[in-house]
Scaffold this motif. Structure first.
Motif, PDB file in Angstrom:
ATOM      1  N   ASN A 114      36.617  34.433  49.248  1.00 19.02           N
ATOM      2  CA  ASN A 114      36.759  35.600  48.382  1.00 19.02           C
ATOM      3  C   ASN A 114      36.907  35.206  46.916  1.00 19.02           C
ATOM      4  OD1 ASN A 114      36.530  37.361  50.517  1.00 19.02           O
ATOM      5  ND2 ASN A 114      38.720  37.628  50.797  1.00 19.02           N
ATOM      6  N   ILE A 115      37.653  34.141  46.651  1.00 15.26           N
ATOM      7  CA  ILE A 115      37.848  33.729  45.254  1.00 15.26           C
ATOM      8  C   ILE A 115      36.550  33.179  44.669  1.00 15.26           C
ATOM      9  CG2 ILE A 115      38.611  31.355  45.687  1.00 15.26           C
ATOM     10  CD1 ILE A 115      40.033  33.718  43.024  1.00 15.26           C
ATOM     11  N   ILE A 116      35.781  32.447  45.485  1.00 15.04           N
ATOM     12  CA  ILE A 116      34.492  31.945  45.013  1.00 15.04           C
ATOM     13  C   ILE A 116      33.554  33.112  44.696  1.00 15.04           C
ATOM     14  CG2 ILE A 116      32.419  30.671  45.692  1.00 15.04           C
ATOM     15  CD1 ILE A 116      34.261  28.813  47.313  1.00 15.04           C
TER      16      ILE A 116
ATOM     17  N   TRP B 202      37.426  36.459  34.816  1.00 16.55           N
ATOM     18  CA  TRP B 202      37.161  35.202  35.529  1.00 16.55           C
ATOM     19  C   TRP B 202      38.335  34.246  35.378  1.00 16.55           C
ATOM     20  CZ3 TRP B 202      36.412  30.195  33.523  1.00 16.55           C
ATOM     21  CH2 TRP B 202      35.910  29.262  34.424  1.00 16.55           C
ATOM     22  N   ARG B 203      38.874  34.130  34.136  1.00 14.68           N
ATOM     23  CA  ARG B 203      40.012  33.232  33.909  1.00 14.68           C
ATOM     24  C   ARG B 203      41.249  33.700  34.677  1.00 14.68           C
ATOM     25  NH1 ARG B 203      37.583  32.514  28.758  1.00 14.68           N
ATOM     26  NH2 ARG B 203      38.477  34.454  27.978  1.00 14.68           N
ATOM     27  N   LYS B 204      41.465  35.003  34.744  1.00 18.97           N
ATOM     28  CA  LYS B 204      42.611  35.530  35.490  1.00 18.97           C
ATOM     29  C   LYS B 204      42.476  35.197  36.976  1.00 18.97           C
ATOM     30  CE  LYS B 204      43.534  39.362  32.305  1.00 18.97           C
ATOM     31  NZ  LYS B 204      43.478  40.825  32.122  1.00 18.97           N
ATOM     32  N   ALA B 205      41.271  35.290  37.495  1.00 17.38           N
ATOM     33  CA  ALA B 205      41.050  34.958  38.908  1.00 17.38           C
ATOM     34  C   ALA B 205      41.325  33.478  39.169  1.00 17.38           C
ATOM     35  CB  ALA B 205      39.614  35.310  39.304  1.00 17.38           C
ATOM     36  N   ILE B 206      40.893  32.622  38.246  1.00 22.12           N
ATOM     37  CA  ILE B 206      41.145  31.186  38.389  1.00 22.12           C
ATOM     38  C   ILE B 206      42.643  30.890  38.374  1.00 22.12           C
ATOM     39  CG2 ILE B 206      40.926  28.942  37.226  1.00 22.12           C
ATOM     40  CD1 ILE B 206      38.438  29.753  38.710  1.00 22.12           C
ATOM     41  N   ILE B 207      43.388  31.565  37.497  1.00 23.76           N
ATOM     42  CA  ILE B 207      44.841  31.368  37.420  1.00 23.76           C
ATOM     43  C   ILE B 207      45.499  31.736  38.746  1.00 23.76           C
ATOM     44  CG2 ILE B 207      46.965  32.258  36.372  1.00 23.76           C
ATOM     45  CD1 ILE B 207      45.364  32.449  33.726  1.00 23.76           C
ATOM     46  N   GLU B 208      45.065  32.850  39.335  1.00 20.81           N
ATOM     47  CA  GLU B 208      45.631  33.256  40.620  1.00 20.81           C
ATOM     48  C   GLU B 208      45.313  32.236  41.703  1.00 20.81           C
ATOM     49  OE1 GLU B 208      47.770  35.528  41.294  1.00 20.81           O
ATOM     50  OE2 GLU B 208      47.777  36.223  39.207  1.00 20.81           O
ATOM     51  N   PHE B 209      44.098  31.681  41.654  1.00 18.44           N
ATOM     52  CA  PHE B 209      43.747  30.684  42.656  1.00 18.44           C
ATOM     53  C   PHE B 209      44.534  29.398  42.456  1.00 18.44           C
ATOM     54  CE2 PHE B 209      40.763  27.546  44.640  1.00 18.44           C
ATOM     55  CZ  PHE B 209      40.939  28.000  45.930  1.00 18.44           C
ATOM     56  N   GLU B 210      44.811  29.043  41.221  1.00 14.53           N
ATOM     57  CA  GLU B 210      45.628  27.849  40.955  1.00 14.53           C
ATOM     58  C   GLU B 210      47.028  28.011  41.532  1.00 14.53           C
ATOM     59  OE1 GLU B 210      45.203  27.538  36.738  1.00 14.53           O
ATOM     60  OE2 GLU B 210      43.567  26.079  36.870  1.00 14.53           O
ATOM     61  N   LYS B 211      47.554  29.234  41.492  1.00 15.10           N
ATOM     62  CA  LYS B 211      48.855  29.497  42.113  1.00 15.10           C
ATOM     63  C   LYS B 211      48.775  29.263  43.620  1.00 15.10           C
ATOM     64  CE  LYS B 211      50.232  33.021  38.718  1.00 15.10           C
ATOM     65  NZ  LYS B 211      50.505  34.463  38.521  1.00 15.10           N
ATOM     66  N   PHE B 212      47.658  29.699  44.201  1.00 12.43           N
ATOM     67  CA  PHE B 212      47.432  29.505  45.628  1.00 12.43           C
ATOM     68  C   PHE B 212      47.347  28.009  45.956  1.00 12.43           C
ATOM     69  CE2 PHE B 212      44.130  28.865  48.922  1.00 12.43           C
ATOM     70  CZ  PHE B 212      44.722  29.496  49.997  1.00 12.43           C
TER      71      PHE B 212
END
Length: 263
Positions: A222-224, A239-249
């Motif tokens: 889903n993140i990809i 896009w940057r906000k999504a990357i930040i959330e994935f980094e938390k994951f």
């Protein structure tokens, strides 16, 4: 010696391993989960518990996929698929066909993925599947997978048809899990069909969804997909906000695989 009692005790022990493994997986303790589920598979083999063994093999495939070990992921899926075919366990076949297809899809082999997704759709026609309480869940997930694959290879009319088929199961309570993938797939279709303007109103919903959608096996895909959507829209702040959330994951998982995805 009463062999029946021994088999019952072994089956109960296997069930305990399996439940502990599921809990470890839910708690992001992936290596521990592998060990526990492998113990369960071994004992299920001894007791002839084919259905439970097949489900456990499926879970092992999911966990190894989450760990980034694609070879073992596919090995366990194929072992489970063979068992399900041999024992005519059609309800389990749906899971294996979808998961094998998803494994191909995540490495951009969408045509091969589509072959397996369509096999999953065929399997849904068996009465054994239709009688299952989880049938609406399987049907919606399968149709979304087919739609996503068609979208990826540019067959947009077929993608649209399967998105609409998936919506027939949207209101089932069991399918609350599938509503976010439906949103992503629908937005992917709109962008491929040159209707990016219709996606703009869903950006906040897409970002909110990725915060909630943190179950490891599907979160990666889903993140990809979400990042690809935002790039296609040139929505770089999102896009940057999504990357930040994935980094938390990623910070909760200690595997190199996730770190490579972020990079």
């Amino acid at each position: 010696m009463d062999w029946n009692i021994d088999l019952i005790e072994l089956k109960n022990l296997a069930d305990e391993y399996c439940e502990e493994g599921k809990k470890a997986y839910a708690d992001d303790k992936l290596e521990e989960a592998v060990s526990l589920i492998e113990n369960a598979v071994h004992l299920y083999s001894k007791t002839g518990s084919n259905y439970e063994k097949a489900l456990s093999l499926n879970l092992l495939g999911i966990i190894y996929g989450t760990l980034g070990n694609g070879d073992l992921e596919i090995d366990y899926y194929l072992e489970g698929l063979q068992l399900a075919c041999d024992k005519n366990m059609y309800s389990v076949l749906v899971l294996f066909y979808n998961n094998i297809g998803a494994s191909y899809h995540v490495v951009n082999n969408s045509k091969k993925a589509l072959e397996y997704f369509l096999k999953a759709e065929e399997t849904l026609e068996y009465e054994e599947c239709k009688a299952e309480e989880r049938y609406p869940l399987w049907a919606m997930a399968t149709y979304l997978n087919v739609a996503d694959a068609y979208c990826s290879i540019g067959e947009l009319s077929h993608a649209y048809d399967y998105i609409e088929k998936s919506k027939l199961y949207e209101e089932y309570e069991i399918n609350s899990y599938n509503k976010y993938p439906l949103l992503i797939t629908s937005c992917k279709y709109l962008i491929k069909n040159n209707q990016s303007d219709k996606v703009n109103c869903h950006i906040d919903e897409l970002l909110d969804g990725i915060v909630q959608d943190v179950e490891a096996s599907d979160h990666i895909k889903n993140i990809i997909d979400l990042c690809d959507l935002f790039r296609a829209m040139k929505a770089y702040d999102s896009w940057r906000k999504a990357i930040i959330e994935f980094e938390k994951f990623v910070s909760r998982h200690k595997t190199v695989y996730f770190q490579f995805i972020v990079v």
